[in-house]
Design an enzyme around this catalytic site. Structure first.
Site, PDB file in Angstrom:
ATOM      1  CE  LYS A   2      -4.257   0.740   0.592  1.00 30.75           C
ATOM      2  NZ  LYS A   2      -5.376   0.234  -0.394  1.00 30.75           N
ATOM      3  N   GLY A  30     -24.458   2.180  -5.031  1.00 27.33           N
ATOM      4  CA  GLY A  30     -24.059   3.174  -6.128  1.00 27.33           C
ATOM      5  C   GLY A  30     -23.270   1.918  -6.234  1.00 27.33           C
TER       6      GLY A  30
HETATM    7  P1  NAD Z   1     -19.785   4.264  -4.437  1.00 30.33           P
HETATM    8  O1  NAD Z   1     -19.709   5.597  -3.657  1.00 30.33           O
HETATM    9  O2  NAD Z   1     -20.237   4.215  -5.466  1.00 30.33           O
HETATM   10  O3  NAD Z   1     -20.958   3.697  -3.320  1.00 30.33           O
HETATM   11  C1  NAD Z   1     -21.002   3.840  -2.409  1.00 30.33           C
HETATM   12  C2  NAD Z   1     -22.862   4.241  -1.945  1.00 30.33           C
HETATM   13  O4  NAD Z   1     -23.160   4.191  -0.396  1.00 30.33           O
HETATM   14  C3  NAD Z   1     -23.465   5.912  -2.676  1.00 30.33           C
HETATM   15  O5  NAD Z   1     -24.395   5.641  -3.301  1.00 30.33           O
HETATM   16  C4  NAD Z   1     -23.314   6.246  -1.552  1.00 30.33           C
HETATM   17  O6  NAD Z   1     -24.530   7.600  -1.093  1.00 30.33           O
HETATM   18  C5  NAD Z   1     -24.027   5.334  -0.193  1.00 30.33           C
HETATM   19  N1  NAD Z   1     -24.644   5.976   1.104  1.00 30.33           N
HETATM   20  C6  NAD Z   1     -23.460   6.288   1.809  1.00 30.33           C
HETATM   21  N2  NAD Z   1     -22.863   6.560   3.112  1.00 30.33           N
HETATM   22  C7  NAD Z   1     -24.265   5.875   3.070  1.00 30.33           C
HETATM   23  C8  NAD Z   1     -25.035   5.584   4.504  1.00 30.33           C
HETATM   24  N3  NAD Z   1     -25.066   5.684   5.230  1.00 30.33           N
HETATM   25  N4  NAD Z   1     -26.153   4.285   4.149  1.00 30.33           N
HETATM   26  C9  NAD Z   1     -26.845   4.086   2.739  1.00 30.33           C
HETATM   27  N5  NAD Z   1     -26.192   4.433   1.859  1.00 30.33           N
HETATM   28  C10 NAD Z   1     -24.885   4.725   2.424  1.00 30.33           C
HETATM   29  O7  NAD Z   1     -19.286   2.785  -3.621  1.00 30.33           O
HETATM   30  P2  NAD Z   1     -19.030   1.862  -4.610  1.00 30.33           P
HETATM   31  O8  NAD Z   1     -17.914   1.340  -5.652  1.00 30.33           O
HETATM   32  O9  NAD Z   1     -19.880   0.771  -4.879  1.00 30.33           O
HETATM   33  O10 NAD Z   1     -18.309   1.006  -3.153  1.00 30.33           O
HETATM   34  C11 NAD Z   1     -19.373   0.369  -2.199  1.00 30.33           C
HETATM   35  C12 NAD Z   1     -18.117   0.264  -1.025  1.00 30.33           C
HETATM   36  O11 NAD Z   1     -17.527  -1.581  -1.792  1.00 30.33           O
HETATM   37  C13 NAD Z   1     -17.238   1.118  -0.250  1.00 30.33           C
HETATM   38  O12 NAD Z   1     -17.259   0.738   1.138  1.00 30.33           O
HETATM   39  C14 NAD Z   1     -16.388   0.006  -1.254  1.00 30.33           C
HETATM   40  O13 NAD Z   1     -15.105   0.754  -1.265  1.00 30.33           O
HETATM   41  C15 NAD Z   1     -16.125  -1.377  -1.117  1.00 30.33           C
HETATM   42  N6  NAD Z   1     -15.437  -2.079  -2.688  1.00 30.33           N
HETATM   43  C16 NAD Z   1     -15.551  -1.864  -3.926  1.00 30.33           C
HETATM   44  C17 NAD Z   1     -15.363  -1.696  -4.764  1.00 30.33           C
HETATM   45  C18 NAD Z   1     -15.281  -1.376  -6.094  1.00 30.33           C
HETATM   46  O14 NAD Z   1     -14.758  -2.348  -7.091  1.00 30.33           O
HETATM   47  N7  NAD Z   1     -16.196  -0.484  -6.573  1.00 30.33           N
HETATM   48  C19 NAD Z   1     -14.174  -2.798  -4.264  1.00 30.33           C
HETATM   49  C20 NAD Z   1     -13.479  -3.232  -3.543  1.00 30.33           C
HETATM   50  C21 NAD Z   1     -14.652  -2.909  -2.322  1.00 30.33           C
END
Ligand code: NAD
Length: 361
Positions: A82, A184
C-alpha cells in the site's frame, strides 16, 4: 511506533517500508510492501490528511498486510502492499506530486504496483502512469481493464450463494429476500444480479435518494423493490444483509438488530471490531468475510499483472472461483471451530507458507 519501526514490521513480518520525500512537489509518502511470496505487492494509493507521520506509516503497514491476506485467501498469486500520501486530497493534489510518486514506484522495479484507494481518482493514476508502468486500475485506453465494480458485485453475489449453500445446502437466490445498503457502483450491480437471479424482494437504502429512485425505476417492474430510510436497513427482515456502502457498519449497536441469516457485502472493513464477528456468530448469523467477498474487482483488474496481458474470459473465470474459496473458508471455520473471518486468515497464511517452502534446486 516510530522509534521502533523495524520491531513493528517484524511483528507482522513486513518486508519493506519506503519513505518518499520530494520537496518541490510537497510529496511525503510511505510505501509498505508486506509480503511478495506469492507475487509482486499490489495495493492502492491512499491520500489522507494524516496529522502525524506515525499514523500514515501505521496505516500503510496495516493496509498492506490486509492486501496480502486478501490475495492469498482469494487464491490470487499477488502479494500485499500500500502507498499512503500525507496530504489533503481536496487541496494538495497536483500532476507533479503524483508523477514524483510514480518515479519512486518505478525505482522499486515491479515489486509494488499501485492503484486507487480513498482520496485518489483515475486521473491521479494516469499521472503516475506517465512515470511508471507499475499501476493497476487504469482506463482501457491506457491498457487497464475498465470498470471493475460489476466484478466486485459479482463476487458479492457469489458470497451470498456460498452462504446459502452453507446454511441450507442450496445456493439459489431465487425467492430470497435481500437487504442492500448503498446503491452506488457496486450496490446497483448487486441489485441487477439479484433481479436476474429472481430474488423475490430487494430492500434498498442509500443516503442519496436519486440512487434509490434509479433502482426502483430500472428494476421495479421485474422484482419487488422496497426503499427504506438508511437507519432502518438494520431492522429489515431478510435472508441476507448486504452492506455495500461504508465500513464499520457491523458493530455493537447494529448486530443485535439484524434480522437476517447471513451477511455478504462489498464494503471494506465491515466489522468495527474483530469481536463484532464473534457477536454475529453468537447470534447465528453467517458472515462471509468482506475482504474475500469484495475481491472480484481486483481479481479482474490484476489479471494483466499475473499473466502479462488482460484476458476477459480468464479474468471472469478467476472471479467465479471466489465461490469455491468462500465455501472453503466456511469449511475451515466449521472444522477449526473459528469464525469465518479468522478462517479466511488461516487459509491465507497456509497458502503463503506453502509457497514460501518452494525451493528451486
Ligand atoms: P460508491 O461510492 O459508488 O457507492 C456507495 C454508496 O453508498 C453511495 O451511493 C452512497 O450514497 C451510499 N452511502 C453512503 N453512506 C451511506 C449510508 N450511511 N447508508 C446508506 N447508503 C450510504 O462506492 P462503490 O464503489 O459502490 O463501493 C461500495 C463499497 O464497496 C465501499 O465500501 C468500497 O470501499 C467497497 N469496495 C468497492 C469496490 C469496487 O470495485 N468499487 C471494490 C472493493 C470494495
Amino acid at each position: 511506533m516510530l522509534n521502533n519501526i523495524t520491531g513493528y514490521m517484524e511483528e507482522y513480518d513486513h518486508e519493506n517500508l519506503v519513505v518518499c520525500q520530494h520537496k518541490s512537489t510537497g510529496l511525503k509518502a510511505f510505501i509498505a510492501i508486506h509480503d511478495t511470496t506469492l507475487g509482486p505487492a499490489v495495493g492502492g494509493c491512499r491520500m489522507w490528511p494524516y496529522e502525524k507521520e506515525e499514523e500514515a506509516v501505521e496505516d500503510a503497514l496495516r493496509l498492506g498486510r490486509g492486501m496480502t491476506y486478501k490475495y492469498a485467501a482469494a487464491g490470487v498469486n499477488l502479494g500485499g502492499g500500500k502507498a499512503v500520501i500525507m496530504g489533503d486530497p481536496a487541496k494538495d493534489k497536483s500532476e507533479a506530486l503524483f508523477r514524483a510518486l510514480g518515479r519512486f514506484i518505478d525505482r522499486l522495479g515491479g515489486t509494488y504496483y499501485t492503484g486507487l484507494d480513498a482520496g485518489t481518482v483515475l486521473q491521479d493514476m494516469e499521472y503516475i502512469r506517465q512515470e511508471t508502468e507499475y499501476v493497476v486500475t487504469l482506463p482501457v485506453y491506457l491498457g487497464g481493464a475498465g470498470p471493475i465494480s460489476p466484478y466486485t458485485a459479482r463476487s458479492t453475489i457469489l458470497g451470498m450463494k456460498a452462504s446459502l449453500q452453507e446454511l441450507i445446502g442450496d445456493s439459489s437466490l431465487r425467492g430470497k429476500k435481500i437487504a442492500v445498503q448503498g446503491a452506488g457502483d457496486v450496490g446497483y450491480n448487486v441489485i441487477k444480479y439479484l433481479v436476474e437471479e429472481e430474488a423475490s424482494e430487494i430492500t434498498v437504502t442509500d443516503i442519496d435518494v436519486q440512487r434509490v429512485r434509479k433502482v426502483a425505476d430500472d428494476f421495479g417492474a421485474k422484482t419487488k423493490i422496497k426503499a427504506v430510510e438508511p437507519e432502518k436497513i438494520y431492522d429489515t427482515p431478510c435472508d441476507i444483509f448486504s452492506p455495500c456502502a461504508l465500513g464499520a457498519v457491523l458493530n455493537r449497536d447494529t448486530v443485535g438488530r439484524l434480522k437476517c441469516k447471513a451477511v455478504s457485502g462489498s464494503a471494506n472493513n465491515q466489522l468495527k471490531e474483530d469481536s463484532d464477528g464473534d457477536l454475529l456468530n453468537e447470534r447465528g448469523i453467517l458472515y462471509a468475510p468482506d475482504f474475500i467477498v469484495n475481491s472480484g474487482g481486483t481479481i479482474y483488474d490484476t489479471d494483466r499483472i499475473m499473466y502479462g496481458s488482460h484476458n476477459h474470459e480468464r479474468a471472469k473465470k478467476n472471479v467465479e472461483a471466489v465461490y469455491d474459496k468462500i465455501c472453503r473458508i466456511f469449511e475451515i471455520a466449521r472444522q477449526e471451530k473459528v469464525i469465518p473471518h479468522r478462517a479466511a486468515e488461516i487459509l491465507a497464511r497456509r497458502r503463503i507458507e506453502a509457497y514460501s517452502n518452494i525451493k528451486i534446486l
